[in-house]
Motif scaffolding. Structure first.
Motif, mmCIF file in Angstrom:
data_model
loop_
_atom_site.group_PDB
_atom_site.id
_atom_site.type_symbol
_atom_site.label_atom_id
_atom_site.label_comp_id
_atom_site.label_asym_id
_atom_site.label_seq_id
_atom_site.Cartn_x
_atom_site.Cartn_y
_atom_site.Cartn_z
ATOM 1 N N GLU A 14 -5.364 -14.756 -10.736
ATOM 2 C CA GLU A 14 -4.844 -14.190 -11.981
ATOM 3 C C GLU A 14 -4.763 -12.673 -11.897
ATOM 4 O O GLU A 14 -3.915 -12.066 -12.523
ATOM 5 C CB GLU A 14 -5.735 -14.586 -13.152
ATOM 6 C CG GLU A 14 -5.579 -16.029 -13.540
ATOM 7 C CD GLU A 14 -6.344 -16.363 -14.794
ATOM 8 O OE1 GLU A 14 -6.600 -15.459 -15.599
ATOM 9 O OE2 GLU A 14 -6.675 -17.536 -14.954
ATOM 10 N N GLU A 15 -5.652 -12.061 -11.140
ATOM 11 C CA GLU A 15 -5.647 -10.610 -11.004
ATOM 12 C C GLU A 15 -5.233 -10.247 -9.579
ATOM 13 O O GLU A 15 -5.773 -10.768 -8.621
ATOM 14 C CB GLU A 15 -7.033 -10.047 -11.300
ATOM 15 C CG GLU A 15 -7.022 -8.552 -11.506
ATOM 16 C CD GLU A 15 -8.345 -8.064 -12.065
ATOM 17 O OE1 GLU A 15 -9.071 -7.426 -11.283
ATOM 18 O OE2 GLU A 15 -8.630 -8.320 -13.226
ATOM 19 N N VAL A 16 -4.266 -9.368 -9.468
ATOM 20 C CA VAL A 16 -3.720 -8.968 -8.176
ATOM 21 C C VAL A 16 -3.912 -7.466 -8.020
ATOM 22 O O VAL A 16 -3.766 -6.709 -8.979
ATOM 23 C CB VAL A 16 -2.215 -9.317 -8.082
ATOM 24 C CG1 VAL A 16 -1.633 -8.868 -6.764
ATOM 25 C CG2 VAL A 16 -1.997 -10.793 -8.297
ATOM 26 N N GLU A 17 -4.241 -7.048 -6.807
ATOM 27 C CA GLU A 17 -4.384 -5.618 -6.549
ATOM 28 C C GLU A 17 -3.243 -5.157 -5.655
ATOM 29 O O GLU A 17 -3.021 -5.702 -4.582
ATOM 30 C CB GLU A 17 -5.717 -5.334 -5.860
ATOM 31 C CG GLU A 17 -5.969 -3.861 -5.659
ATOM 32 C CD GLU A 17 -7.359 -3.582 -5.133
ATOM 33 O OE1 GLU A 17 -7.455 -3.105 -3.988
ATOM 34 O OE2 GLU A 17 -8.318 -3.858 -5.846
ATOM 35 N N LEU A 18 -2.497 -4.176 -6.131
ATOM 36 C CA LEU A 18 -1.400 -3.595 -5.355
ATOM 37 C C LEU A 18 -1.887 -2.284 -4.745
ATOM 38 O O LEU A 18 -2.507 -1.475 -5.434
ATOM 39 C CB LEU A 18 -0.201 -3.307 -6.253
ATOM 40 C CG LEU A 18 0.410 -4.493 -6.984
ATOM 41 C CD1 LEU A 18 1.476 -4.013 -7.940
ATOM 42 C CD2 LEU A 18 0.987 -5.472 -6.004
ATOM 43 N N VAL A 19 -1.585 -2.092 -3.463
ATOM 44 C CA VAL A 19 -1.972 -0.857 -2.788
ATOM 45 C C VAL A 19 -0.705 -0.161 -2.326
ATOM 46 O O VAL A 19 0.082 -0.726 -1.569
ATOM 47 C CB VAL A 19 -2.896 -1.142 -1.583
ATOM 48 C CG1 VAL A 19 -3.269 0.140 -0.879
ATOM 49 C CG2 VAL A 19 -4.141 -1.895 -2.030
ATOM 50 N N GLU A 23 2.552 6.667 2.891
ATOM 51 C CA GLU A 23 3.686 6.355 3.761
ATOM 52 C C GLU A 23 4.718 5.502 3.011
ATOM 53 O O GLU A 23 5.929 5.700 3.163
ATOM 54 C CB GLU A 23 3.221 5.611 5.021
ATOM 55 C CG GLU A 23 2.395 6.468 5.959
ATOM 56 C CD GLU A 23 0.926 6.527 5.554
ATOM 57 O OE1 GLU A 23 0.437 5.623 4.828
ATOM 58 O OE2 GLU A 23 0.255 7.499 5.954
ATOM 59 N N ASP A 24 4.236 4.525 2.234
ATOM 60 C CA ASP A 24 5.152 3.707 1.431
ATOM 61 C C ASP A 24 5.915 4.568 0.433
ATOM 62 O O ASP A 24 7.114 4.392 0.226
ATOM 63 C CB ASP A 24 4.384 2.627 0.664
ATOM 64 C CG ASP A 24 3.719 1.610 1.568
ATOM 65 O OD1 ASP A 24 4.194 1.407 2.701
ATOM 66 O OD2 ASP A 24 2.713 1.012 1.126
ATOM 67 N N PRO A 41 1.127 6.745 -5.086
ATOM 68 C CA PRO A 41 0.143 6.220 -4.133
ATOM 69 C C PRO A 41 -1.192 5.969 -4.825
ATOM 70 O O PRO A 41 -1.647 6.755 -5.643
ATOM 71 C CB PRO A 41 0.024 7.333 -3.097
ATOM 72 C CG PRO A 41 1.313 8.069 -3.185
ATOM 73 C CD PRO A 41 1.723 7.991 -4.619
ATOM 74 N N GLY A 42 -1.794 4.832 -4.501
ATOM 75 C CA GLY A 42 -3.082 4.465 -5.078
ATOM 76 C C GLY A 42 -3.219 2.956 -5.184
ATOM 77 O O GLY A 42 -2.423 2.196 -4.649
ATOM 78 N N ARG A 43 -4.274 2.516 -5.883
ATOM 79 C CA ARG A 43 -4.540 1.090 -6.089
ATOM 80 C C ARG A 43 -4.283 0.750 -7.548
ATOM 81 O O ARG A 43 -4.686 1.471 -8.436
ATOM 82 C CB ARG A 43 -5.981 0.744 -5.743
ATOM 83 C CG ARG A 43 -6.283 0.896 -4.282
ATOM 84 C CD ARG A 43 -7.741 0.535 -4.017
ATOM 85 N NE ARG A 43 -8.051 0.707 -2.616
ATOM 86 C CZ ARG A 43 -8.039 -0.283 -1.729
ATOM 87 N NH1 ARG A 43 -7.763 -1.500 -2.131
ATOM 88 N NH2 ARG A 43 -8.312 -0.046 -0.472
#
Length: 66
Positions: A14-19, A23-24, A41-43
């Motif tokens: 249910e909870e997703v972490e995007l990083v 560079e992205d 940039p970050g989490r």
């Protein structure tokens, strides 16, 4: 066609972490995207499937069809 060696898909959390790395971020800028179109940039922690919890009146099981 499904292969017998294919693994069963796991239940998505249910909870997703995007990083987003620097560079992205820079690669997006090179593609012509603006800062408003990208995440910095970050989490980032996000919850999946929040729409129906906010709008329970739209659940298909409760609606009657003609």
């Amino acid at each position: 066609m499904k292969n017998k060696k294919d693994k069963k898909s796991e239940h998505t959390p249910e909870e997703v972490e995007l990083v987003v790395t620097q560079e992205d971020y820079e690669a997006g800028l090179k593609r012509g995207w603006t800062d408003d179109e990208m995440l910095k940039p970050g989490r980032y922690k996000v919850k999946r499937g929040g729409f129906l919890t906010r709008h329970p009146e739209l659940k298909l099981e409760e609606k009657k069809r003609a």
